[in-house]
Design a protein around this motif. Sequence first.
Motif, PDB file in Angstrom:
ATOM      1  N   ALA A   5       0.862  -1.174   0.000  1.00 38.72           N
ATOM      2  CA  ALA A   5       0.000   0.000   0.000  1.00 38.72           C
ATOM      3  C   ALA A   5       0.898   1.222   0.000  1.00 38.72           C
ATOM      4  N   GLN A   6       0.508   2.202  -0.774  1.00 39.16           N
ATOM      5  CA  GLN A   6       1.311   3.405  -0.909  1.00 39.16           C
ATOM      6  C   GLN A   6       0.467   4.643  -0.647  1.00 39.16           C
ATOM      7  N   ASP A   7       0.935   5.479   0.272  1.00 47.80           N
ATOM      8  CA  ASP A   7       0.410   6.833   0.461  1.00 47.80           C
ATOM      9  C   ASP A   7      -1.105   6.858   0.706  1.00 47.80           C
ATOM     10  N   LEU A   8      -1.584   5.992   1.607  1.00 50.11           N
ATOM     11  CA  LEU A   8      -3.020   5.942   1.868  1.00 50.11           C
ATOM     12  C   LEU A   8      -3.445   7.064   2.819  1.00 50.11           C
ATOM     13  N   THR A   9      -4.611   7.615   2.532  1.00 48.26           N
ATOM     14  CA  THR A   9      -5.210   8.646   3.370  1.00 48.26           C
ATOM     15  C   THR A   9      -6.646   8.248   3.674  1.00 48.26           C
ATOM     16  N   CYS A  10      -7.023   8.347   4.929  1.00 49.65           N
ATOM     17  CA  CYS A  10      -8.380   8.003   5.341  1.00 49.65           C
ATOM     18  C   CYS A  10      -9.059   9.238   5.914  1.00 49.65           C
ATOM     19  N   GLU A  11     -10.226   9.544   5.361  1.00 55.14           N
ATOM     20  CA  GLU A  11     -11.050  10.629   5.884  1.00 55.14           C
ATOM     21  C   GLU A  11     -12.368  10.039   6.355  1.00 55.14           C
ATOM     22  N   ARG A  12     -12.787  10.441   7.549  1.00 57.89           N
ATOM     23  CA  ARG A  12     -14.042   9.932   8.095  1.00 57.89           C
ATOM     24  C   ARG A  12     -14.767  11.074   8.793  1.00 57.89           C
ATOM     25  N   GLY A  13     -16.006  11.332   8.356  1.00 56.87           N
ATOM     26  CA  GLY A  13     -16.788  12.410   8.962  1.00 56.87           C
ATOM     27  C   GLY A  13     -16.157  13.775   8.795  1.00 56.87           C
ATOM     28  N   GLY A  14     -15.466  13.976   7.674  1.00 52.19           N
ATOM     29  CA  GLY A  14     -14.816  15.253   7.410  1.00 52.19           C
ATOM     30  C   GLY A  14     -13.495  15.441   8.129  1.00 52.19           C
ATOM     31  N   ARG A  15     -13.011  14.393   8.817  1.00 49.83           N
ATOM     32  CA  ARG A  15     -11.747  14.477   9.557  1.00 49.83           C
ATOM     33  C   ARG A  15     -10.738  13.510   8.967  1.00 49.83           C
ATOM     34  N   ILE A  16      -9.509  13.955   8.797  1.00 49.24           N
ATOM     35  CA  ILE A  16      -8.440  13.074   8.351  1.00 49.24           C
ATOM     36  C   ILE A  16      -8.028  12.189   9.518  1.00 49.24           C
ATOM     37  N   VAL A  17      -8.225  10.880   9.365  1.00 50.35           N
ATOM     38  CA  VAL A  17      -7.872   9.935  10.419  1.00 50.35           C
ATOM     39  C   VAL A  17      -6.391   9.594  10.336  1.00 50.35           C
ATOM     40  N   PHE A  18      -5.915   9.314   9.125  1.00 46.36           N
ATOM     41  CA  PHE A  18      -4.484   9.135   8.900  1.00 46.36           C
ATOM     42  C   PHE A  18      -4.172   9.534   7.468  1.00 46.36           C
ATOM     43  N   ARG A  19      -2.895   9.818   7.241  1.00 44.98           N
ATOM     44  CA  ARG A  19      -2.466  10.161   5.876  1.00 44.98           C
ATOM     45  C   ARG A  19      -1.067   9.609   5.641  1.00 44.98           C
ATOM     46  N   SER A  20      -0.751   9.415   4.361  1.00 47.34           N
ATOM     47  CA  SER A  20       0.583   8.979   3.928  1.00 47.34           C
ATOM     48  C   SER A  20       1.014   7.666   4.575  1.00 47.34           C
ATOM     49  N   VAL A  21       0.079   6.734   4.695  1.00 50.41           N
ATOM     50  CA  VAL A  21       0.415   5.422   5.258  1.00 50.41           C
ATOM     51  C   VAL A  21       0.815   4.477   4.133  1.00 50.41           C
ATOM     52  N   SER A  22       1.973   3.859   4.262  1.00 45.25           N
ATOM     53  CA  SER A  22       2.457   2.872   3.302  1.00 45.25           C
ATOM     54  C   SER A  22       2.876   1.617   4.055  1.00 45.25           C
ATOM     55  N   LEU A  23       2.760   0.472   3.381  1.00 44.98           N
ATOM     56  CA  LEU A  23       3.150  -0.788   4.015  1.00 44.98           C
ATOM     57  C   LEU A  23       3.500  -1.806   2.941  1.00 44.98           C
ATOM     58  N   SER A  24       4.202  -2.855   3.373  1.00 46.24           N
ATOM     59  CA  SER A  24       4.566  -3.950   2.487  1.00 46.24           C
ATOM     60  C   SER A  24       4.581  -5.237   3.306  1.00 46.24           C
ATOM     61  N   LEU A  25       4.016  -6.296   2.728  1.00 46.47           N
ATOM     62  CA  LEU A  25       3.931  -7.572   3.429  1.00 46.47           C
ATOM     63  C   LEU A  25       4.169  -8.695   2.443  1.00 46.47           C
ATOM     64  N   LYS A  26       5.038  -9.622   2.833  1.00 46.56           N
ATOM     65  CA  LYS A  26       5.406 -10.740   1.965  1.00 46.56           C
ATOM     66  C   LYS A  26       4.848 -12.056   2.528  1.00 46.56           C
ATOM     67  N   PRO A  27       4.848 -13.123   1.724  1.00 48.72           N
ATOM     68  CA  PRO A  27       4.338 -14.411   2.189  1.00 48.72           C
ATOM     69  C   PRO A  27       5.008 -14.855   3.490  1.00 48.72           C
ATOM     70  N   GLY A  28       4.200 -15.386   4.409  1.00 46.74           N
ATOM     71  CA  GLY A  28       4.714 -15.863   5.681  1.00 46.74           C
ATOM     72  C   GLY A  28       4.918 -14.791   6.720  1.00 46.74           C
ATOM     73  N   GLN A  29       4.500 -13.556   6.433  1.00 48.53           N
ATOM     74  CA  GLN A  29       4.740 -12.465   7.365  1.00 48.53           C
ATOM     75  C   GLN A  29       3.471 -12.060   8.112  1.00 48.53           C
ATOM     76  N   LEU A  30       3.682 -11.687   9.375  1.00 53.33           N
ATOM     77  CA  LEU A  30       2.641 -11.162  10.248  1.00 53.33           C
ATOM     78  C   LEU A  30       2.916  -9.689  10.505  1.00 53.33           C
ATOM     79  N   MET A  31       1.903  -8.851  10.258  1.00 51.59           N
ATOM     80  CA  MET A  31       1.992  -7.425  10.576  1.00 51.59           C
ATOM     81  C   MET A  31       1.050  -7.125  11.725  1.00 51.59           C
ATOM     82  N   GLN A  32       1.553  -6.415  12.722  1.00 53.72           N
ATOM     83  CA  GLN A  32       0.722  -5.996  13.847  1.00 53.72           C
ATOM     84  C   GLN A  32       0.464  -4.503  13.750  1.00 53.72           C
TER      85      GLN A  32
END
Length: 199
Positions: A5-32
């Motif tokens: 995921a690259q540069d994700l932004t979440c807006e909820r109810g007119g409020r930015i909850v998070f912005r610029s979130v990026s992640l990467s996950l490969k086979p066999g991996q756990l993300m918390q």
Amino acid sequence: MELSAQDLTCERGGRIVFRSVSLSLKPGQLMQLTGPNGSGKSSLLRLIAGLNESQTGSVTLAGGSEDLSIGQQAHYVAHQEPVKGALSVFENLAFWRDFLGGGDVDEALEAFNLSRLSSYPAGLLSAGQKRRLALARLVLVPRVLWLLDEPTVGLDTASLARLVGVMAAQLDQGGMIIAATHVPLGREPDVRLDLGGAP
């Protein structure tokens, strides 16, 4: 196969909850996923599952099926249990088996110690039993990606141990898991993402 995921932004109810979130996950991996209430953990899982849209960026599953969405190649277990109270425990899983495309209901029941409750009306289950029934879908039909929102809520020690074992098997088989939780999951996560609560 890789989830990114690259540069994700979440807006909820007119409020930015998070912005610029990026992640990467490969086979066999756990993300918390961690972060305080309202920091967007559930929203991020919903974005990855395709249930919400991001205002910016993109999510891709490289090496996945081009004919299916990411959501169709994932299991998303949310806060609210998808339990049909009028159906028995077995009938609930049989519904999901037919809807999701095959699977062994008895194996899924056994995985979360629900076999003795198979004929029991799901509407009469305790909160912990309903949680186990929702989690049994993970075993019922294989999916490469699991998106788990507070999966341990309502589970006793024995049920948590079963969940840890099921998750370990998923990772050992090359699956990927993203779990929003502050509870230890039986192994150190390969990736941590703290949303932190500030956009």
